[in-house]
Design a protein around this motif. Structure first.
Motif, mmCIF file in Angstrom:
data_model
loop_
_atom_site.group_PDB
_atom_site.id
_atom_site.type_symbol
_atom_site.label_atom_id
_atom_site.label_comp_id
_atom_site.label_asym_id
_atom_site.label_seq_id
_atom_site.Cartn_x
_atom_site.Cartn_y
_atom_site.Cartn_z
ATOM 1 N N ALA A 54 4.513 26.661 38.237
ATOM 2 C CA ALA A 54 4.794 27.138 39.593
ATOM 3 C C ALA A 54 3.529 27.610 40.297
ATOM 4 O O ALA A 54 3.283 27.277 41.473
ATOM 5 C CB ALA A 54 5.835 28.248 39.550
ATOM 6 N N ASP A 98 17.132 35.103 42.735
ATOM 7 C CA ASP A 98 16.889 34.321 43.947
ATOM 8 C C ASP A 98 16.451 35.251 45.075
ATOM 9 O O ASP A 98 17.165 35.451 46.051
ATOM 10 C CB ASP A 98 18.157 33.560 44.339
ATOM 11 C CG ASP A 98 17.902 32.560 45.473
ATOM 12 O OD1 ASP A 98 16.721 32.309 45.786
ATOM 13 O OD2 ASP A 98 18.882 32.046 46.036
ATOM 14 N N THR A 132 14.555 36.815 48.382
ATOM 15 C CA THR A 132 14.093 36.329 49.676
ATOM 16 C C THR A 132 12.576 36.469 49.757
ATOM 17 O O THR A 132 11.955 37.169 48.947
ATOM 18 C CB THR A 132 14.725 37.127 50.816
ATOM 19 O OG1 THR A 132 14.259 38.497 50.746
ATOM 20 C CG2 THR A 132 16.244 37.114 50.726
ATOM 21 N N ASP A 151 4.928 31.572 47.573
ATOM 22 C CA ASP A 151 5.507 30.244 47.342
ATOM 23 C C ASP A 151 5.701 29.988 45.845
ATOM 24 O O ASP A 151 6.702 29.396 45.422
ATOM 25 C CB ASP A 151 4.610 29.162 47.936
ATOM 26 C CG ASP A 151 4.494 29.248 49.451
ATOM 27 O OD1 ASP A 151 5.338 29.915 50.079
ATOM 28 O OD2 ASP A 151 3.532 28.659 49.990
ATOM 29 N N ARG A 189 8.797 31.810 44.470
ATOM 30 C CA ARG A 189 10.022 31.108 44.870
ATOM 31 C C ARG A 189 10.199 29.818 44.074
ATOM 32 O O ARG A 189 11.309 29.469 43.660
ATOM 33 C CB ARG A 189 9.989 30.817 46.370
ATOM 34 C CG ARG A 189 9.876 32.075 47.241
ATOM 35 C CD ARG A 189 10.055 31.786 48.702
ATOM 36 N NE ARG A 189 11.463 31.548 49.014
ATOM 37 C CZ ARG A 189 11.922 31.357 50.253
ATOM 38 N NH1 ARG A 189 11.094 31.350 51.276
ATOM 39 N NH2 ARG A 189 13.199 31.160 50.472
ATOM 40 N N LEU A 190 9.096 29.112 43.841
ATOM 41 C CA LEU A 190 9.162 27.880 43.063
ATOM 42 C C LEU A 190 9.556 28.172 41.616
ATOM 43 O O LEU A 190 10.389 27.461 41.033
ATOM 44 C CB LEU A 190 7.807 27.173 43.121
ATOM 45 C CG LEU A 190 7.699 25.806 42.436
ATOM 46 C CD1 LEU A 190 8.716 24.828 43.005
ATOM 47 C CD2 LEU A 190 6.276 25.252 42.605
ATOM 48 N N GLY A 223 11.342 30.640 40.591
ATOM 49 C CA GLY A 223 12.769 30.972 40.612
ATOM 50 C C GLY A 223 13.639 29.736 40.631
ATOM 51 O O GLY A 223 14.663 29.658 39.919
ATOM 52 N N ARG A 224 13.246 28.750 41.404
ATOM 53 C CA ARG A 224 14.046 27.518 41.485
ATOM 54 C C ARG A 224 14.053 26.784 40.146
ATOM 55 O O ARG A 224 15.083 26.244 39.739
ATOM 56 C CB ARG A 224 13.492 26.610 42.585
ATOM 57 C CG ARG A 224 13.618 27.172 44.003
ATOM 58 C CD ARG A 224 13.227 26.139 45.031
ATOM 59 N NE ARG A 224 14.164 25.016 45.024
ATOM 60 C CZ ARG A 224 13.933 23.848 45.601
ATOM 61 N NH1 ARG A 224 12.764 23.629 46.188
ATOM 62 N NH2 ARG A 224 14.835 22.883 45.558
ATOM 63 N N VAL A 225 12.915 26.762 39.462
ATOM 64 C CA VAL A 225 12.869 26.093 38.156
ATOM 65 C C VAL A 225 13.713 26.858 37.148
ATOM 66 O O VAL A 225 14.487 26.264 36.386
ATOM 67 C CB VAL A 225 11.414 25.964 37.672
ATOM 68 C CG1 VAL A 225 11.381 25.340 36.269
ATOM 69 C CG2 VAL A 225 10.596 25.115 38.632
ATOM 70 N N ARG A 239 16.243 28.665 37.686
ATOM 71 C CA ARG A 239 17.670 28.516 38.010
ATOM 72 C C ARG A 239 18.164 27.092 37.762
ATOM 73 O O ARG A 239 19.341 26.796 37.970
ATOM 74 C CB ARG A 239 17.929 28.916 39.471
ATOM 75 C CG ARG A 239 17.654 30.385 39.768
ATOM 76 C CD ARG A 239 18.196 30.800 41.135
ATOM 77 N NE ARG A 239 17.668 30.016 42.231
ATOM 78 C CZ ARG A 239 16.549 30.289 42.899
ATOM 79 N NH1 ARG A 239 15.820 31.346 42.526
ATOM 80 N NH2 ARG A 239 16.137 29.527 43.897
ATOM 81 N N GLU A 244 17.336 24.382 39.459
ATOM 82 C CA GLU A 244 17.503 23.598 40.685
ATOM 83 C C GLU A 244 16.535 22.422 40.749
ATOM 84 O O GLU A 244 16.846 21.387 41.359
ATOM 85 C CB GLU A 244 17.299 24.499 41.904
ATOM 86 C CG GLU A 244 18.322 25.612 42.014
ATOM 87 C CD GLU A 244 18.031 26.556 43.167
ATOM 88 O OE1 GLU A 244 18.747 27.560 43.291
ATOM 89 O OE2 GLU A 244 17.081 26.300 43.931
ATOM 90 N N ILE A 245 15.354 22.568 40.176
ATOM 91 C CA ILE A 245 14.364 21.493 40.184
ATOM 92 C C ILE A 245 13.683 21.437 38.827
ATOM 93 O O ILE A 245 13.736 22.381 38.049
ATOM 94 C CB ILE A 245 13.287 21.688 41.284
ATOM 95 C CG1 ILE A 245 12.563 23.020 41.082
ATOM 96 C CG2 ILE A 245 13.896 21.588 42.671
ATOM 97 C CD1 ILE A 245 11.388 23.198 42.015
#
Length: 853
Positions: free
Chosen positions: A88, A117, A119, A142, A145-146, A148-150, A152, A154-155
């Motif tokens: 990330a 997640d 803000t 950034d 946030r990236l 967090g997406r991994v 979770r 999501e990506i």
């Protein structure tokens, strides 16, 4: 006392001092060096670890409070977490020098563990206890946030683009920096290592009558105490002028509060520092000269044998005095700018290790060969008996060009025949290393009735402090760039750099140009109003174009993209009544007739290409740049290319990392070596070239400032930029839109991060950073009092990269590190001028929501 700690899932019994901090025990006893000591005051966040499920500053946590608590350091992340955070932060472009990054990672883990997640505002608030001087924070946000997406699901992580020009290639040093595996000098320990400490007086100017170190030598743990008489070689050193004594001798005057009088080496750091109290100095305190006016006054005491004027610069073109009489509008103002502190996150550190008949010095510097030259002279050793090796450099921005700790560590090691590590405290760093020059600039600018610039006359006075450092060169750039990137037929500029008893001033991102840029851009705003033009329009119609001449009479080349940068930000400027605009330009390379050479050597070994260059990376991503250039030239994959930088025993001298020069100079040298390799590879593979060596060299040939040529070549190239700063209804900076003529972007991802970091540094210069000095003594000697902007204070940033092809070298790449900061303060000043009509003549700007009460 003996306590038990639960660290990274293991119980560890350690003997500790009752007053020890958790950070000291982690780093010194447990050898967990991912947490860094950036300040020692709980201000920077580089030492962040998780204790009891919460992020804490280990430098301010007593170790006794950590007993029986579950502690997680960056080394204790799970394998999955290590992969996620390494990806990330790399993919987001959030890694530059890397010193602060492991602490950021631990803060990110603590946040994402409790809020999967978050803000963007929640991330900004969580990270407001951290400082980063390189990235400008946005890419760190950034990265969180990236991550967090991994986490979770999501990506999925990706690998970045293949190496080559213009590619978002993942920088090879990122993973080690993210995970705390990268080695900075203060992370190092070797067998038999001693610790160094330095004695200084509490005043700026004093006559030293006697130094008695007898009692200090008898203190527990002390191995050696050195004074000036123990120096085996040349005592006076300096980056260019040899005016800076390694140690002040009896009978001499100190010139600033950072002057060293004696050195101590002891078995422990605490013992070394304790022994300083037993050094007795008989001295007479003298009135310090604290302003250039005092230093230039008739009868002022001479601070140096050459007097109190370090240098004078004159730039002249046409007949400005006569031309001003013809102008429809003439504006004269006097501008003042302050000293400012680099505030890189890694304090200066060196480890000197004596060899049989020589010495190796590990350090973090912008130029290993510059340090090498001075150590050879100081120690009176043959050049091949002194080796200087860069470890990771935790930021520099110009502040790690001069000798700081290297010579003192080397003297102690040479005297004791034992390894000696010397690391400055944050207070010592602030007190001792050179700052950005404070300047007073009186400027007269005239234009015709249509707003076309006709003439400029300026007088610049720079406070260069106690020693030369690079003051003469900084003054020169301030003068040669005082016209801004504008067409001005008639120019007369005079500058003087003046010695005082203030801290030395030297190189700092922008190298004198942020100061003069603030003046010329403010002048343009006043003239625009007088003529009835918008601030954008007056810049547009006066912007340099191919064939125009600079103030130095150099002809502007066809690669200039200044007007393209103006077009890129036009809509942003015109969309807000409270927007300010400023342009800037900056030379690439040393120029002005100075010898300037980039060098690289490529070797084929074990089926791989090894790039060797003495150039220093201090976070800007030079390793990635050189690998991308080799890949572009040869077609080889980055997987088969390694890069070795900054070791005087292994790498060719590529000059100092300064003047935004490495991408062009060492990049072109690398390209030339790679072109030879590419030729040799035709019809063959790397295995068939085993052992072959390919050399590359690039010399930037320029003319001196006093050249009698009609059109001298002052510099090999220039970069250009325009910035727009937009204020919100409360008068705070809401957004910065910036466009940069970069020639060719080698790695857009890394380039954007470097620019964002420069913008935030410029915002601090404009609004919050100051470095007041009284009687030669800095009044703010902690990191937390310098006014550095934090993550919750930064605006949105929008960066446009303009690629006009650049110079014929290094695929057109032009340096951008310094230019990133140059227009910002002036753009901020312009925004406030449009908001309330007040012309603010000093930095940091007065009467704003950021003004310190």
């Amino acid at each position: 006392m003996r306590i038990e700690l639960q660290v990274n899932g293991q119980r560890r019994a350690v003997e500790v001092r009752p007053d020890a901090t958790l950070l000291e025990v982690l780093r010194e006893d447990l050898r967990l060096t991912g947490a860094k000591n950036g300040c020692g005051e709980g201000t920077c966040g580089a030492c962040t670890v998780i204790m009891g499920g919460k992020a804490v500053r280990a430098c301010r946590t007593p170790v006794v409070k950590a007993a029986d608590q579950e502690i997680i350091t960056v080394e204790g992340l799970s394998p999955r977490e290590k992969e996620v955070y390494a990806f990330a932060f790399t993919a987001a472009g959030a890694v530059q020098c890397g010193f602060c990054t492991p602490g950021m990672v631990m803060e990110a883990k603590a946040l994402l563990d409790r809020q999967p997640d978050p803000t963007e505002d929640e991330i900004r608030q969580a990270f407001k206890v951290h400082l980063c001087r390189c990235t400008g924070y946005q890419k760190i946000i950034d990265a969180v946030r990236l991550a967090g997406r991994v986490l979770r699901g999501e990506i999925e992580p990706w690998a970045g683009e293949p190496a080559g020009m213009g590619k978002a290639f993942f920088r090879p040093d990122a993973r080690a920096k993210v995970l705390g595996e990268a080695i900075f000098v203060d992370d190092m320990q070797v067998s038999g290592m001693l610790y160094g400490a330095v004695f200084r007086l509490p005043c700026a100017r004093a006559k030293v009558k006697a130094i008695d170190v007898t009692a200090a030598k008898k203190q527990p743990g002390v191995v050696a105490v050195l004074t000036a008489e123990d120096i085996p070689g040349e005592r006076y050193q300096g980056h260019i002028f040899k005016d800076w004594p390694a140690l002040i001798a009896v009978g001499e005057e100190t010139r600033y509060a950072g002057d060293a009088l004696a050195l101590v080496a002891a078995r422990t750091l605490k013992e070394a520092r304790a022994a300083l109290d037993y050094i007795k100095v008989d001295y007479e305190e003298l009135p310090p000269l604290t302003t250039p006016a005092e230093a230039m006054a008739p009868g002022a005491p001479a601070l140096h044998p050459r007097g109190n004027i370090l240098s004078e610069t004159v730039v002249r073109k046409g007949d400005p005095e006569a031309a001003l009489k013809s102008c429809a509008h003439v504006v004269t103002r006097t501008y003042t700018t302050p000293f400012t502190e680099h505030a890189f996150l890694e304090p200066e550190s060196a480890l000197a290790v004596p060899e049989e008949d020589g010495i190796t010095v590990y350090t973090g510097t912008q130029g290993v060969y510059e340090i090498h030259t001075q150590l050879v002279s100081l120690l009176n050793l043959p050049p091949d008996k002194v080796r200087v090796v860069n470890k990771c450099v935790g930021g520099g921005f110009g502040g790690k060009e001069d000798l700081s700790v290297q010579h003192h560590a080397a003297l102690l090691a040479w005297a004791t025949r034992q390894p000696v590590k010397l690391t400055w405290t944050r207070r010592e760093s602030i007190l001792c290393h050179p700052k950005r020059h404070a300047m007073t600039i009186t400027m007269t600018t005239g234009c015709d009735e249509k707003g076309n610039l006709v003439a400029l006359v300026a007088d610049l006075v720079a406070d260069t402090g106690a020693y030369a450092s690079l003051g003469a060169q900084v003054l020169q750039r301030a003068c040669t760039h005082a016209t801004g990137p504008y067409r001005i037929p008639h120019v007369s500029i005079r500058g003087r750099a003046v010695y005082t008893n203030n801290p030395p001033a030297g190189a700092f991102r922008g190298f004198g140009v942020p100061q003069s840029n603030f003046a010329i851009e403010s002048q343009l705003n006043i003239l625009a109003e007088a003529v009835g033009l918008s601030p954008w329009q007056i810049r547009w119609q006066n912007a340099l174009e191919p064939g125009d001449t600079l103030g130095t009479r150099q002809v502007v080349g066809p690669d200039i993209g200044l007007k393209d940068t103006l077009l890129a930000v036009k809509e942003a400027f015109e969309s807000s009544p409270h927007a300010g605009i400023a342009c800037g330009f900056k030379n690439v390379g040393l120029g002005v007739g100075t010898k300037d050479v980039g060098r690289a050597r490529l070797e084929v070994r074990d089926g791989r290409v090894k790039i060797y260059s003495g150039a220093a990376c201090m976070g800007q991503g030079l390793e990635a740049v050189l690998i991308q250039i080799v890949a572009e030239t040869t077609g080889l994959s980055a997987d088969s290319i390694d890069c070795i930088l900054s070791d005087t025993a292994l790498t060719p001298d590529a000059g100092c990392t300064t003047a935004s020069r490495q991408s062009l100079f060492t990049g072109e040298a690398t390209r030339r070596a790679a072109a030879e390799l590419a030729t040799a590879l035709k019809g063959r593979n790397l295995a068939e070239l085993e052992g072959q060596v390919f050399h590359g060299e690039f010399s930037g040939v320029t003319d001196p400032l006093d050249s009698d040529k009609e059109h001298p070549v002052t510099h090999v190239g220039y970069s250009y930029a325009t910035q727009v700063v937009i204020l919100d209804e409360e008068g705070r900076v809401a957004k910065v839109v910036a466009a940069y003529d970069v020639g060719r972007a080698v790695n857009p991802l890394n380039l954007e991060g470097q620019i964002e970091g420069g913008i935030v540094m410029g915002l601090g210069y404009a609004l919050t950073e100051d470095f007041p000095v009284k009687d030669g003594i800095p009044l703010r000697q902690t990191l937390g009092r310098l006014g550095l902007l934090r993550s919750h204070q930064i605006p949105r940033m929008e960066v446009h990269l303009i690629e006009k092809g650049g110079t014929p070298y290094a695929y057109g790449a032009k340096g951008i590190g310094e230019l990133a900061t140059i227009p910002t303060a002036a753009a901020v000043a312009g925004a406030y001028y449009r908001r309330d009509g007040k012309v603010r003549l000093s930095l940091p700007l007065e009467d704003t929501p950021y003004t310190r009460k």
